[in-house]
Design an enzyme around this catalytic site. Structure first.
Site: not given
Ligand code: IPE
Ligand code: IPE
Ligand code: MG
Length: 244
Positions: A15, A18, A28, A32, A64, A66, A126
């Site tokens: 998180d 933005g 923003r 990302h 969704w 946003r 992994l």
């Protein structure tokens, strides 16, 4: 760096993209893009350190809502990531999979996901899991509906439903519960992530915004985790006796 106890399953709520961009006067979306680079680095480091399962919360069912432009940019980043990274994942023996409401994703993204899952299906290093269009309440509801249907069809008796049966109906049926959950950006909430699975997970909240998250921040979380005693309802003495 010496870490005694690496979490077997690490989950991260990535998180702060933005806010990171906003602090720099950037859109923003730039956050990302940088966040994706950080994710790649952390995936590689987790693989190197011997984490067995890494679940990354990349897009929630609520995301969704946003603005359309941000959602399509996130899908574009995802498309590009899958295209460019699948080969590297195979090289690094990383198996890729996804949890979430897969069918809400754009068709070509779904196809790229299937392609990445197939290409890495033989990898046994992994296990990298992206939570995409994921919401834990929806996951739990869908498990409840399937179980109810199985009861109606006489395939299951209510008295036979236990935690193991329930787990089998979750997206995470093949994955052990997370040992450690990290959330970055200083927010101390869960935002609909792995609610059932985190019953006994250790939680770590980092003030660092995801695009600034470095290997050193990951080590700090692991060092904190290492100091904790997981008691699962028992007493300290019981736990100490168990391991001595
Ligand atoms: C996390 O960063 C990425 C996604 C949720 C897709 P945010 O986009 O939530 O960044 P902030 O929380 O607004 O800073
Ligand atoms: C959670 O972050 C979802 C992801 C990191 C993908 P959000 O930024 O969507 O969560 P809230 O809205 O602040 O709780
Ligand atoms: Mg956020």
């Amino acid at each position: 760096m010496q870490i005694q106890s690496i979490p077997h399953h690490l989950a991260i709520i990535m998180d702060g993209n933005g806010r990171w961009a906003h602090q720099r006067g950037q859109p923003r979306t730039i956050g990302h893009v940088k966040g994706t680079r950080v994710a790649k680095e952390i995936i590689r480091e987790c693989s190197r350190l011997g984490v067995k399962y890494l679940t990354l919360y990349a897009f929630s069912s609520e995301n969704w809502h946003r603005p359309q432009m941000e959602v399509s940019l996130l899908m574009k980043i995802l498309r590009r990531y899958l295209k460019r990274e699948t080969e590297n994942l195979v090289k690094e023996n990383i198996r890729f999979s996804v949890i979430g409401d897969f069918f809400r994703l754009p068709e070509d993204v779904m196809e790229s996901i299937v392609a990445a899952q197939n290409a890495t299906a033989h990898c046994d290093g992994l296990q990298l899991i992206f939570a995409l269009s994921y919401g834990s309440r929806a996951e739990i509801l869908s498990a409840v509906k399937t179980i109810a249907q199985e009861i109606v069809e006489n395939k299951l008796r209510p008295e036979d439903i236990d935690e193991a049966t329930f787990k089998e109906h979750l997206f995470t049926k093949f994955t052990p519960d997370p040992d450690l959950i990290i959330r970055t950006s200083g927010e101390c909430r869960i935002s609909n992530f792995l609610l059932w699975q985190m019953a006994y997970s250790e939680l770590y909240f980092s003030p660092v915004l995801w695009p600034d998250f470095k290997k050193a921040d990951l080590y700090a979380a692991f060092r904190d985790y290492e100091k904790r005693q997981r008691r699962f309802g028992r007493t300290s003495v019981q736990i100490e006796n168990l391991f001595n």
